[in-house]
Design a protein around this motif. Structure first.
Motif, PDB file in Angstrom:
ATOM      1  N   LYS A 237       0.837  -1.206   0.000  1.00  0.00           N
ATOM      2  CA  LYS A 237       0.000   0.000   0.000  1.00  0.00           C
ATOM      3  C   LYS A 237       0.869   1.252   0.000  1.00  0.00           C
ATOM      4  O   LYS A 237       0.598   2.213  -0.715  1.00  0.00           O
ATOM      5  CB  LYS A 237      -0.927  -0.028   1.206  1.00  0.00           C
ATOM      6  CG  LYS A 237      -1.933   1.125   1.267  1.00  0.00           C
ATOM      7  CD  LYS A 237      -1.481   2.246   2.180  1.00  0.00           C
ATOM      8  CE  LYS A 237      -1.377   1.757   3.616  1.00  0.00           C
ATOM      9  NZ  LYS A 237      -0.927   2.839   4.522  1.00  0.00           N
TER      10      LYS A 237
ATOM     11  N   THR B 135      -4.449  -0.253  -3.142  1.00  0.00           N
ATOM     12  CA  THR B 135      -5.110   0.859  -2.463  1.00  0.00           C
ATOM     13  C   THR B 135      -5.277   0.546  -0.977  1.00  0.00           C
ATOM     14  O   THR B 135      -4.973  -0.561  -0.516  1.00  0.00           O
ATOM     15  CB  THR B 135      -6.489   1.114  -3.079  1.00  0.00           C
ATOM     16  OG1 THR B 135      -7.307  -0.052  -2.864  1.00  0.00           O
ATOM     17  CG2 THR B 135      -6.381   1.400  -4.571  1.00  0.00           C
TER      18      THR B 135
ATOM     19  N   GLU C 198      -8.122   0.182   0.454  1.00  0.00           N
ATOM     20  CA  GLU C 198      -9.142  -0.867   0.483  1.00  0.00           C
ATOM     21  C   GLU C 198      -8.527  -2.207   0.103  1.00  0.00           C
ATOM     22  O   GLU C 198      -8.882  -3.245   0.676  1.00  0.00           O
ATOM     23  CB  GLU C 198     -10.285  -0.525  -0.473  1.00  0.00           C
ATOM     24  CG  GLU C 198     -11.115   0.691  -0.095  1.00  0.00           C
ATOM     25  CD  GLU C 198     -10.441   2.004  -0.444  1.00  0.00           C
ATOM     26  OE1 GLU C 198     -10.940   3.050   0.003  1.00  0.00           O
ATOM     27  OE2 GLU C 198      -9.412   1.979  -1.156  1.00  0.00           O
TER      28      GLU C 198
ATOM     29  N   SER D 225      -6.664  -3.675   3.062  1.00  0.00           N
ATOM     30  CA  SER D 225      -7.588  -4.275   4.035  1.00  0.00           C
ATOM     31  C   SER D 225      -8.053  -5.647   3.568  1.00  0.00           C
ATOM     32  O   SER D 225      -8.110  -6.600   4.354  1.00  0.00           O
ATOM     33  CB  SER D 225      -8.787  -3.347   4.247  1.00  0.00           C
ATOM     34  OG  SER D 225      -9.744  -3.939   5.092  1.00  0.00           O
ATOM     35  N   ALA D 226      -8.369  -5.767   2.276  1.00  0.00           N
ATOM     36  CA  ALA D 226      -8.823  -7.049   1.734  1.00  0.00           C
ATOM     37  C   ALA D 226      -7.719  -8.098   1.807  1.00  0.00           C
ATOM     38  O   ALA D 226      -7.967  -9.254   2.167  1.00  0.00           O
ATOM     39  CB  ALA D 226      -9.287  -6.871   0.291  1.00  0.00           C
TER      40      ALA D 226
END
Length: 229
Positions: A162, A168, A170, A173-174
């Motif tokens: 990241k 990204t 997001e 996080s995934a």
């Protein structure tokens, strides 16, 4: 060492959930016929191992596709389902299920990533859920290695992806959620559901697309022009 076996043929029509190769998801199937082999083996010191193999001819209640399914279990392989200890089941379909089709333009992936991806697809299509979970984690590790992500642990390396704008916020996080899924498979031998694994693969494919495939396609479609003069 002694082995005893018994056989049961069931022809009464019953219904169970199975994965359909045409519908490409789990549907209700008629169990047209079932041939069950049960056995017990004396392994010494007063201990026995029991097993059961259920061979089924099944038909999808939606598209009516006919196929073959085997379900195997034994008294030694147990798992915790959240409340109770249950026998683990090993399920095979014939023909083999193709729930996940290989992503296009795989030739644009680095060879180390490509090999892991192909084996993960194979594990998913054979419903080898523990191996598929490990493969998802290995794919993330391979990308981190290929992109020279920094950190002592995979947790830190994902965060560095990241920081380098490879994924990204997001996406980071995934990937952490996928890392946890892979850890359960690798360290606890815990199989995830097929729905979770297929979703996890889509997340990884999205990362592979943005990291390798789209940039290579852009280079091919819009080559750098040499300055005139």
């Amino acid at each position: 060492m002694s082995i005893t076996k018994s056989y049961t043929l069931k022809t009464e029509v019953e219904t169970s959930k199975s994965t359909c190769n045409k519908c490409l998801h789990e549907t209700n199937h008629k169990v047209v016929s079932s041939y069950i082999e049960q056995g017990s083996e004396d392994v010494g010191q007063g201990q026995t191992v029991d097993w059961e193999e259920d061979y089924q001819i099944i038909q999808c209640c939606g598209c009516e596709e006919i196929s073959f399914k085997s379900i195997m279990s034994n008294s030694e392989d147990m798992d915790f389902d959240g409340e109770n200890m249950v026998h683990m089941e090993y399920i095979n379909y014939y023909p083999q299920r193709n729930l996940s089709q290989p992503y296009p333009s795989l030739e644009l992936l680095p060879i180390s990533v490509f090999r892991i991806y192909k084996e993960t697809i194979s594990a998913l299509n054979n419903e080898q859920r523990i191996l598929a979970g490990i493969g998802i984690r290995a794919l993330i590790e391979a990308v981190c290695s290929e992109q020279e992500a920094e950190g002592k642990t995979l947790n830190h390396k994902i965060t560095d992806l990241k920081n380098k704008s490879i994924v990204t916020v997001e996406g980071e996080s995934a990937l952490h959620k996928l890392r946890a899924l892979g850890n359960e498979s690798a360290h606890e031998a815990k199989p995830s559901s097929m729905d979770k694994l297929l979703t996890a693969l889509k997340v990884v494919e999205h990362m592979l697309d943005g990291t390798y495939i789209i940039p290579e396609k852009i280079k091919s479609a819009f080559p750098d022009k040499k300055p005139k003069g």
